[in-house]
Design an enzyme around this catalytic site. Structure first.
Site, PDB file in Angstrom:
ATOM      1  N   CYS A   1       0.852  -1.266   0.022  1.00 30.32           N
ATOM      2  CA  CYS A   1      -0.010  -0.169  -0.059  1.00 30.32           C
ATOM      3  C   CYS A   1       0.817   1.103  -0.002  1.00 30.32           C
ATOM      4  O   CYS A   1       0.599   2.231  -0.806  1.00 30.32           O
ATOM      5  CB  CYS A   1      -0.847  -0.006   1.276  1.00 30.32           C
ATOM      6  SG  CYS A   1      -1.974  -1.473   1.363  1.00 30.32           S
TER       7      CYS A   1
ATOM      8  N   ILE B   1     -12.042   5.848   3.534  1.00 30.23           N
ATOM      9  CA  ILE B   1     -12.613   5.598   4.864  1.00 30.23           C
ATOM     10  C   ILE B   1     -13.595   4.282   4.649  1.00 30.23           C
ATOM     11  O   ILE B   1     -14.509   4.358   3.752  1.00 30.23           O
ATOM     12  CB  ILE B   1     -13.466   6.856   5.652  1.00 30.23           C
ATOM     13  CG1 ILE B   1     -12.485   7.758   5.867  1.00 30.23           C
ATOM     14  CG2 ILE B   1     -14.180   6.153   6.852  1.00 30.23           C
ATOM     15  CD1 ILE B   1     -13.232   9.139   6.369  1.00 30.23           C
ATOM     16  N   TYR B   2     -13.475   3.270   5.222  1.00 30.33           N
ATOM     17  CA  TYR B   2     -14.286   2.373   5.043  1.00 30.33           C
ATOM     18  C   TYR B   2     -15.677   2.431   5.725  1.00 30.33           C
ATOM     19  O   TYR B   2     -15.767   3.095   6.756  1.00 30.33           O
ATOM     20  CB  TYR B   2     -13.831   0.784   5.660  1.00 30.33           C
ATOM     21  CG  TYR B   2     -12.530   0.155   4.951  1.00 30.33           C
ATOM     22  CD1 TYR B   2     -12.917  -0.478   4.000  1.00 30.33           C
ATOM     23  CD2 TYR B   2     -11.260   0.346   5.285  1.00 30.33           C
ATOM     24  CE1 TYR B   2     -12.122  -1.201   2.906  1.00 30.33           C
ATOM     25  CE2 TYR B   2     -10.240  -0.275   4.517  1.00 30.33           C
ATOM     26  CZ  TYR B   2     -10.739  -0.959   3.348  1.00 30.33           C
ATOM     27  OH  TYR B   2      -9.605  -1.626   2.513  1.00 30.33           O
TER      28      TYR B   2
END
EC number: 2.1.1.45
Length: 277
Positions: A159, A221-222
């Site tokens: 990532c 943002i999940y």
């Protein structure tokens, strides 16, 4: 850490709903940058408690070139457990790419639980430090964890994919490009980890730590972190702590966990949230 709070608000206000690999769903904002001058203090998020042991040990693990979670587990760190195979292996992830980029495919042989590679590859970290010492004005001081040939064999593709160092007027700066940024769980760790890396690099090469610049690709943002983010945004950032290195270290590979002391870290309580795997 107002920069971090501002980034969360930008995503909530300007982001777009998106599906993702994990099936969780996100609000995503593409293209974002934050700057943290280390002269302001060590950038640890203060509006929730971070697990400092995980941050410090993970970076030492990366720098060692290790890609098995045994060291992490032995030191009480579980952040990679979900991705490791039954032997604790993750494939050629960060540590391998930093220390042995483009090493040839692993053989069937194993030594100390680690697969042996046919070639040594490129030790990018050693090369970078050599360049800092010999050519401090260089604009080529880059370490990449993104190796397309190895991505299929990684438990989780990087990532935080690439970082660059620049020395200007006696101060060392570090910029990270992060292709995918889990803003609630991951990014506070990444900010602290790469700021720590900057401090360590500056220490062993004789420079003053400057700015950590954090460039994000997909900042998200999940959907199952919304309540946690909204709770965190009700809290007010506190003064940043300071980081002290307790002894003179000449090689970046010789640092130990005990060498670091965080002074004045007074965070709000931790906020739990599920990890999207």
């Amino acid at each position: 850490m107002q920069q971090y709070h501002d980034a969360l608000r930008t995503i909530l206000e300007c982001g777009e709903e998106s599906t993702d690999r994990t099936g969780t769903g996100t609000i995503s904002y593409f293209g974002m940058q934050m700057r943290y001058p280390l002269s302001d203090g060590f950038p640890l998020v203060t509006t929730k408690k971070l697990h400092l042991r995980s941050i410090f040990h993970e970076l030492l693990w990366f720098l060692s070139g290790d890609t098995n979670i045994r060291y992490l587990q032995d030191n009480g760190v579980s952040i990679w457990d979900e991705w490791a195979d039954e032997n604790g292996d993750l494939g050629p992830v960060y540590g391998h790419q930093w220390r042995a980029f483009s090493a040839l495919s692993p053989t069937e042989e194993v030594k100390d639980g680690e697969p042996l590679y046919l070639g040594r590859g490129v030790d990018q970290v050693t090369n970078l430090i050599d360049m800092i010492k010999s050519s401090p004005d260089s604009r080529r001081m880059i370490v990449s964890a993104w190796n397309p040939a190895d991505v299929p064999r990684m438990a989780l593709p990087p990532c935080h994919a690439l970082w660059q160092v620049r020395v200007l007027n006696g101060r060392m700066h570090l910029q990270l490009y992060q292709r995918s940024a889990d803003m609630f769980l991951g990014v506070p760790f990444n900010i602290a980890s790469y700021s720590l890396l900057l401090v360590m690099l500056a220490h062993v090469t004789g420079y003053e730590p400057g700015d950590f610049v954090h460039t994000l690709g997909d900042a998200h943002i999940y959907s199952n972190h919304m309540d946690q983010v909204n709770l965190q945004l009700t809290r007010t950032p506190k003064p940043l702590p300071t980081l002290r290195i307790n002894r003179q270290v000449s090689s970046i590979f010789d640092f130990r966990y005990e060498d670091f002391e965080v002074i004045g870290y007074d965070p709000d309580p931790a906020i739990r949230a599920p990890v999207a795997v």
